[in-house]
Write a protein that holds these residues in place. Structure first.
Motif, PDB file in Angstrom:
ATOM      1  N   ARG A   1       0.867  -1.171   0.000  1.00  0.00           N
ATOM      2  CA  ARG A   1       0.000   0.000   0.000  1.00  0.00           C
ATOM      3  C   ARG A   1       0.911   1.229   0.000  1.00  0.00           C
ATOM      4  O   ARG A   1       1.849   1.307   0.783  1.00  0.00           O
ATOM      5  N   TYR A   2       0.612   2.181  -0.873  1.00  0.00           N
ATOM      6  CA  TYR A   2       1.389   3.415  -0.971  1.00  0.00           C
ATOM      7  C   TYR A   2       1.350   4.174   0.355  1.00  0.00           C
ATOM      8  O   TYR A   2       0.298   4.299   0.977  1.00  0.00           O
ATOM      9  N   SER A   3       2.513   4.693   0.780  1.00  0.00           N
ATOM     10  CA  SER A   3       2.593   5.497   1.998  1.00  0.00           C
ATOM     11  C   SER A   3       2.881   6.955   1.681  1.00  0.00           C
ATOM     12  O   SER A   3       2.131   7.838   2.060  1.00  0.00           O
ATOM     13  N   GLU A   4       4.018   7.183   0.980  1.00  0.00           N
ATOM     14  CA  GLU A   4       4.453   8.555   0.718  1.00  0.00           C
ATOM     15  C   GLU A   4       5.605   8.547  -0.283  1.00  0.00           C
ATOM     16  O   GLU A   4       6.232   7.513  -0.489  1.00  0.00           O
ATOM     17  N   PRO A   5       5.890   9.715  -0.858  1.00  0.00           N
ATOM     18  CA  PRO A   5       7.082   9.792  -1.701  1.00  0.00           C
ATOM     19  C   PRO A   5       8.328   9.614  -0.840  1.00  0.00           C
ATOM     20  O   PRO A   5       8.318   9.923   0.348  1.00  0.00           O
ATOM     21  N   ALA A   6       9.394   9.115  -1.455  1.00  0.00           N
ATOM     22  CA  ALA A   6      10.632   8.858  -0.703  1.00  0.00           C
ATOM     23  C   ALA A   6      11.835   9.507  -1.367  1.00  0.00           C
ATOM     24  O   ALA A   6      12.937   9.007  -1.267  1.00  0.00           O
ATOM     25  N   GLY A   7      11.641  10.587  -2.056  1.00  0.00           N
ATOM     26  CA  GLY A   7      12.767  11.227  -2.724  1.00  0.00           C
ATOM     27  C   GLY A   7      12.681  11.058  -4.219  1.00  0.00           C
ATOM     28  O   GLY A   7      11.626  10.753  -4.766  1.00  0.00           O
ATOM     29  N   ALA A   8      13.810  11.227  -4.856  1.00  0.00           N
ATOM     30  CA  ALA A   8      13.893  11.244  -6.310  1.00  0.00           C
ATOM     31  C   ALA A   8      13.274  10.007  -6.953  1.00  0.00           C
ATOM     32  O   ALA A   8      13.902   8.964  -7.045  1.00  0.00           O
TER      33      ALA A   8
END
Length: 171
Positions: free
Chosen positions: A89-96
């Protein structure tokens, strides 16, 4: 008499009573990795190709960087999220261009174990390095070509990040 699956769940509860640990899924992953290694060994024997006594340092460097890139591409890249979606399940962006995802609690030890494997670049690295190393024996030209593309992409990623840092410092 309890089933093997019930016994595995009982062992997992005794092992980690306060946290879900998908031991059955881990066993399946270990068995699959063993099958991959055995398959590569059998294919090598059947092909009659010689196994190098000592891999060339250039091949070790190429495979190492390619393994890093491919493991991050599979485990973290936004574009490959459809491959992970059934297990995560998607949580959040993690950078590039990377994502953080959580493993779904599907009730299936196997699905949970797969979710943990495919979201962990460190875990995937062993599988990828094994496959690429086997590829160096069975199809060296093709493996080196694919590894070169992955290595070039990894180097490009680092150059893009360095460029961004340099640009920010200049402004």
């Amino acid at each position: 008499m309890t089933s093997l699956q019930d016994k595995a769940a009982e062992v997992a509860r005794a092992y980690a009573p306060h946290e879900h640990r998908p031991l059955g899924g881990y066993l399946a992953a270990m068995g699959s990795f063993g099958a991959l290694a055995a398959g590569l060994t059998a294919a090598t024997k059947l092909s009659g190709r010689p196994v190098p006594e000592r891999p060339a340092l250039a091949d070790v460097a190429l495979i190492s960087i390619a393994t890093h890139k491919l493991s991050r591409l599979i485990a973290k890249d936004a574009v490959t999220s459809p491959l992970r979606a059934p297990f995560t399940r998607y949580s959040e962006p993690a950078g590039a261009a990377e994502l953080n995802e959580e493993v779904r609690d599907s009730g299936s030890s196997l699905k949970h174990g797969i979710g943990e494997l495919i979201t962990c670049p460190f875990c995937l690295a062993m599988w990828i390095a094994t496959g690429l190393t086997g590829g160096l024996v069975l199809a060296p030209r093709l493996t080196r070509l694919a590894a070169t593309a992955l290595t070039a992409t990894a180097v490009s990623d680092f150059l893009q990040m360095a460029y961004s840092v340099a640009k920010e410092k200049a402004e």
